[in-house]
Scaffold this motif. Structure first.
Motif, PDB file in Angstrom:
ATOM      1  N   LEU A  14       1.079  -1.148   0.383  1.00 18.67           N
ATOM      2  CA  LEU A  14       0.220  -0.164   0.408  1.00 18.67           C
ATOM      3  C   LEU A  14       0.879   1.250  -0.314  1.00 18.67           C
ATOM      4  O   LEU A  14       1.517   0.855   0.442  1.00 18.67           O
ATOM      5  CB  LEU A  14      -0.874  -0.032   1.241  1.00 18.67           C
ATOM      6  CG  LEU A  14      -2.100   0.988   1.690  1.00 18.67           C
ATOM      7  CD1 LEU A  14      -2.857   1.305   0.198  1.00 18.67           C
ATOM      8  CD2 LEU A  14      -2.314   0.900   2.913  1.00 18.67           C
ATOM      9  N   THR A  15       0.244   2.318  -1.404  1.00 19.41           N
ATOM     10  CA  THR A  15       1.267   3.531  -1.124  1.00 19.41           C
ATOM     11  C   THR A  15       0.843   4.058  -1.395  1.00 19.41           C
ATOM     12  O   THR A  15      -0.706   4.371  -1.643  1.00 19.41           O
ATOM     13  CB  THR A  15       2.441   3.192  -1.809  1.00 19.41           C
ATOM     14  OG1 THR A  15       3.155   4.334  -1.421  1.00 19.41           O
ATOM     15  CG2 THR A  15       2.040   3.325  -3.528  1.00 19.41           C
ATOM     16  N   GLN A  16       0.923   5.918  -1.455  1.00 19.86           N
ATOM     17  CA  GLN A  16       0.556   6.646  -1.755  1.00 19.86           C
ATOM     18  C   GLN A  16       0.125   6.740  -3.630  1.00 19.86           C
ATOM     19  O   GLN A  16       1.296   5.992  -4.152  1.00 19.86           O
ATOM     20  CB  GLN A  16       0.817   7.890  -1.308  1.00 19.86           C
ATOM     21  CG  GLN A  16       1.044   8.696   0.230  1.00 19.86           C
ATOM     22  CD  GLN A  16       1.331   9.412   0.617  1.00 19.86           C
ATOM     23  OE1 GLN A  16       1.626  10.646  -0.100  1.00 19.86           O
ATOM     24  NE2 GLN A  16       2.717   9.483   1.025  1.00 19.86           N
ATOM     25  N   ASP A  17      -0.630   8.146  -4.251  1.00 17.56           N
ATOM     26  CA  ASP A  17      -0.981   7.197  -5.677  1.00 17.56           C
ATOM     27  C   ASP A  17       0.154   8.340  -6.358  1.00 17.56           C
ATOM     28  O   ASP A  17       0.658   8.501  -7.340  1.00 17.56           O
ATOM     29  CB  ASP A  17      -2.221   8.219  -6.500  1.00 17.56           C
ATOM     30  CG  ASP A  17      -2.686   9.358  -5.609  1.00 17.56           C
ATOM     31  OD1 ASP A  17      -1.616  10.093  -5.206  1.00 17.56           O
ATOM     32  OD2 ASP A  17      -3.273  10.453  -5.841  1.00 17.56           O
ATOM     33  N   MET A  18       0.976   8.836  -5.977  1.00 20.10           N
ATOM     34  CA  MET A  18       2.476  10.015  -6.019  1.00 20.10           C
ATOM     35  C   MET A  18       3.127   9.339  -6.744  1.00 20.10           C
ATOM     36  O   MET A  18       3.805   9.213  -7.900  1.00 20.10           O
ATOM     37  CB  MET A  18       2.591  11.072  -5.123  1.00 20.10           C
ATOM     38  CG  MET A  18       2.962  10.204  -3.848  1.00 20.10           C
ATOM     39  SD  MET A  18       3.591  11.650  -3.100  1.00 20.10           S
ATOM     40  CE  MET A  18       4.364  10.703  -1.811  1.00 20.10           C
ATOM     41  N   VAL A  19       3.252   7.599  -5.738  1.00 18.78           N
ATOM     42  CA  VAL A  19       4.466   6.720  -6.096  1.00 18.78           C
ATOM     43  C   VAL A  19       4.318   5.647  -7.463  1.00 18.78           C
ATOM     44  O   VAL A  19       4.981   6.231  -7.583  1.00 18.78           O
ATOM     45  CB  VAL A  19       4.240   5.529  -4.737  1.00 18.78           C
ATOM     46  CG1 VAL A  19       5.170   4.743  -5.254  1.00 18.78           C
ATOM     47  CG2 VAL A  19       4.839   6.623  -3.230  1.00 18.78           C
TER      48      VAL A  19
END
Length: 300
Positions: free
Chosen positions: A91-96
């Motif tokens: 799970l990560t941020q959409d910027m990643v």
């Protein structure tokens, strides 16, 4: 074994199953106390549409509404794992995922601009720097919201006689009515295409707003490039709905505002492609930006 890539944006959540490449969609992120519950429901809906029945080996998610509260991301990842019968959730941020999709080599700067705006710079050693993404009240300079808000301010100024005449004021919209809207941020951002259209038609007020937004984006990019080691050129990809809609109308003034090191580069792929990369390959150089949840017990 199935791998899942998920891109959770504000407009929609998209899922891609691998290796079948079947896709599914769900509602996008909306603010509120039950945002995570709704996002989990959207994941389930998208998985069902794609025909995912489990078990799943790896799920990778890049989310606009990445849980900011300590521990919430880990808990949400665990919930996704249980929902999808997954061995591992990344799970990560959409910027990643935007960065991973746009620059497969993992080095450089990606600016993702839609309703909001966020910039991620990743160096060759894996160190990273996030710029802006501070939300519509305190940041997101140059975003669709920022352009739309500036355009609506120009509308009110023209109607009051406090500002110059502009074609923007021809809109039937009364900006004041938006205060009552539960989707205020999205509504304001949706005025950005009107600003771009009027600018393309030669309206000087709208044209000035576009140039100002490009200057704000260029400022963010230059600050990001300055964070990376060395003096050589840095690839910069501009992604997201705002850039797709505006094209060269926005990219050209952005290019004019850039430092010598910043080299605009076409994005190789999108955020869903980036999520696929994280679901099927190594997490480098994004490991430090990713929460990993693994099933505690192995399958029998």
């Amino acid at each position: 074994m199935t791998h899942l890539a998920i891109d959770g944006g504000q407009s929609a959540l998209r899922l891609r199953a691998l290796p079948s490449r079947r896709t599914g969609t769900g509602p996008g992120y909306t603010h509120g106390p039950d945002a995570l519950r709704r996002m989990l429901t959207a994941v389930g809906s998208a998985a069902a549409e794609a025909g995912v029945t489990g078990p799943v080996e790896v799920v990778a998610l890049g989310l606009t509404g990445y849980p900011p509260v300590p521990g919430a991301a880990e808990e949400f990842a665990a919930d996704v794992g249980e929902l999808l019968d997954a061995d591992e959730v990344r799970l990560t941020q959409d910027m990643v995922t935007a960065h991973a999709g746009a620059l497969p080599d993992g080095y450089g700067v990606v600016v993702a601009a839609g309703t909001g705006l966020v910039c991620l710079a990743v160096d060759r050693d894996g160190s990273w720097h996030k710029l802006d993404g501070h939300g519509y009240l305190f940041g997101d300079a140059g975003s669709a919201f920022a352009i739309g808000r500036a355009g609506l301010v120009a509308v009110q100024r023209a109607r009051d006689g406090r500002g110059p005449v502009t074609k923007l004021a021809d809109t039937p919209l009364d900006p004041v009515t938006l205060y009552r809207s539960p989707t205020l941020v999205d509504d304001v951002a949706r005025f950005a295409p009107d600003v771009l259209r009027c600018a393309a038609e030669g309206d000087p007020v709208a044209a000035d707003l576009v140039v100002r937004a490009a200057g704000d984006i260029g400022e963010t990019i230059n600050a990001a490039v300055a964070q990376l080691a060395g003096e050589g050129p840095v690839p910069v990809a501009c992604v997201g709905g705002l850039f797709r809609g505006a094209g060269d109308q926005l990219l050209e003034p952005v290019r004019a505002a850039l430092s010598a090191r910043a080299q605009l580069t076409p994005a190789v792929g999108n955020s869903l492609d980036g999520a696929e990369r994280l679901a099927t390959g190594s997490l480098h150089p994004y490991a430090a930006l990713t929460v990993i949840h693994r099933r505690r017990q192995s399958r029998e």
